[in-house]
Motif scaffolding. Structure first.
Motif, mmCIF file in Angstrom:
data_model
loop_
_atom_site.group_PDB
_atom_site.id
_atom_site.type_symbol
_atom_site.label_atom_id
_atom_site.label_comp_id
_atom_site.label_asym_id
_atom_site.label_seq_id
_atom_site.Cartn_x
_atom_site.Cartn_y
_atom_site.Cartn_z
ATOM 1 N N SER A 68 0.832 -1.193 0.000
ATOM 2 C CA SER A 68 0.000 0.000 0.000
ATOM 3 C C SER A 68 0.872 1.250 0.000
ATOM 4 O O SER A 68 1.879 1.319 0.708
ATOM 5 C CB SER A 68 -0.918 0.005 1.225
ATOM 6 N N SER A 69 0.494 2.232 -0.795
ATOM 7 C CA SER A 69 1.266 3.465 -0.911
ATOM 8 C C SER A 69 0.859 4.446 0.174
ATOM 9 O O SER A 69 -0.296 4.491 0.595
ATOM 10 C CB SER A 69 1.055 4.102 -2.291
ATOM 11 N N ALA A 70 1.827 5.243 0.605
ATOM 12 C CA ALA A 70 1.550 6.296 1.575
ATOM 13 C C ALA A 70 0.997 7.513 0.857
ATOM 14 O O ALA A 70 1.253 7.731 -0.330
ATOM 15 C CB ALA A 70 2.826 6.665 2.335
ATOM 16 N N SER A 221 -5.070 6.692 -8.420
ATOM 17 C CA SER A 221 -5.238 5.385 -7.788
ATOM 18 C C SER A 221 -4.909 4.240 -8.730
ATOM 19 O O SER A 221 -4.976 3.076 -8.324
ATOM 20 C CB SER A 221 -6.682 5.227 -7.277
ATOM 21 N N PHE A 226 -3.755 2.401 -3.202
ATOM 22 C CA PHE A 226 -4.249 3.008 -1.977
ATOM 23 C C PHE A 226 -5.292 2.092 -1.351
ATOM 24 O O PHE A 226 -6.299 1.760 -1.982
ATOM 25 C CB PHE A 226 -4.852 4.386 -2.249
ATOM 26 N N SER A 230 -2.978 2.184 3.841
ATOM 27 C CA SER A 230 -2.175 3.353 3.478
ATOM 28 C C SER A 230 -2.093 4.355 4.626
ATOM 29 O O SER A 230 -1.116 5.104 4.724
ATOM 30 C CB SER A 230 -2.764 4.029 2.234
ATOM 31 N N THR A 234 1.321 5.964 5.868
ATOM 32 C CA THR A 234 1.456 7.420 5.919
ATOM 33 C C THR A 234 1.915 7.876 7.290
ATOM 34 O O THR A 234 2.777 8.757 7.410
ATOM 35 C CB THR A 234 0.109 8.079 5.574
ATOM 36 N N TYR A 264 7.388 0.078 5.404
ATOM 37 C CA TYR A 264 6.483 1.224 5.394
ATOM 38 C C TYR A 264 7.202 2.521 5.026
ATOM 39 O O TYR A 264 6.552 3.495 4.665
ATOM 40 C CB TYR A 264 5.835 1.401 6.773
#
Length: 327
Positions: A68-70, A221, A226, A230, A234, A264
């Motif tokens: 998952s992207s931040a 997206s 996401f 996320s 983040t 992360y």
């Protein structure tokens, strides 16, 4: 290995099943064939071949598991999308800040109960304006975990998680018997003033909240993945940028090892620009290579001039009289 419906088991499931079966039958196999499957060369070579094939698959971008992207922006931009005066808007408006500030895992919001939250109070029973969060507050939970807190946002009351949490509890009518935090909104809430049904929001529905929110906020997206996880990525990224050490990060995320938070930590362009800026600023200090080389060259020139005039040159450990060389 196939399931009854014809689909295949995941590789991790097959691996676990094989290991458990092998350990149970290890003694019998050793007795019958005098061969230990965990130490036999043929089994080790087979596992080595399997690991090599797995690495080849991991090198393929299409087969690689994507994390998952931040977020590259503040959560405030998402919160502006929702109206807290509506049942669905209120739940999503509090979902994002608590997922971010408490570093929720992907499915933690779906399992979140009101029993996990307790309002903190002073000895005189007045509120401290903090909400304590811990899953051990639930009677069915076993095992100790570190406490976390929802802190009042005094600079922006509109997105204060403490205020939003209290408002969400106040909108749970007498018809609500479940202790799940997120409930299904009542479509007739304007007519009967009953905001929520006695039905928790489905896991699949909650899993879409972050993705739909970032799409409304205008983020790509398709290029980036996401998910609800996320928020956790983040939180770790933002805290690492402001100098929070890894041991403190593990207290927030609940990891047992600092190496577990490394996936992360994602280097975005803003953070990379800041690093490059610091690197370039370091070139201007008095110990930079350019200043040292310049001072060294000036010493060489002065020494040559002194030698041509026949003067005495002083070094650290000895003295040379250049007149002797000229004669």
């Amino acid at each position: 290995m196939r399931k009854k419906d014809g689909s295949f088991y995941k590789e991790s499931v097959v691996k676990t099943m094989w290991n458990v079966t092998a350990k149970l039958e290890r003694k019998n196999i050793v007795k019958i064939s005098a061969m230990d499957p965990f130490n036999d060369v043929r089994f080790k070579s087979a596992r080595g071949a399997r690991d090599a094939a797995r690495k080849i698959l991991q090198m393929n971008p299409e087969k690689r598991k994507e994390s998952s992207s931040a977020f590259t922006y503040k959560v405030l931009q998402i919160l502006k999308l929702y109206d807290e005066n509506k049942p669905g808007g209120l739940q999503k408006k509090i979902f994002h800040p608590i997922s971010y500030e408490l570093a929720f895992r992907g499915g933690e919001a779906a399992n979140c109960l009101t029993d996990f939250f307790q309002e903190e109070k002073f000895n005189d029973r007045t509120s401290t304006n903090r909400i304590e969060y811990n899953i051990v507050f639930s009677k069915t939970c076993q095992g100790a975990t570190d406490n976390k807190w929802l802190i009042r946002n005094t600079t922006n009351e509109d997105i204060c998680p403490v205020r939003l949490y209290k408002k969400l509890l106040s909108k749970r009518g007498s018809n609500v018997k479940t202790n799940r935090l997120f409930l299904t909104p009542n479509r007739e809430w304007q007519n009967n003033n009953i905001w929520f049904k006695n039905i928790p929001v489905g896991r699949n529905e909650i899993a879409k909240w972050t993705k739909l929110s970032v799409q409304k906020a205008g983020l790509d997206s398709v290029k980036f993945k996401f998910t609800n996880h996320s928020h956790r990525a983040t939180a770790v990224n933002h805290l690492a940028k402001v100098g929070v050490n890894e041991n403190q990060l593990t207290k927030l995320t609940g990891h047992g090892n600092v190496s577990s938070i490394k996936p992360y930590l994602q280097l975005d362009k803003e953070f990379h620009e800041e690093i490059i800026r610091k690197m370039r600023n370091s070139e201007n200090n008095e110990f930079s290579v350019s200043s040292v080389s310049t001072s060294a060259s000036s010493n060489v020139v002065s020494d040559q001039q002194q030698a041509s005039t026949g003067s005495i040159i002083n070094f650290n450990n000895c003295v040379f009289n250049c007149k002797n060389f000229n004669n």
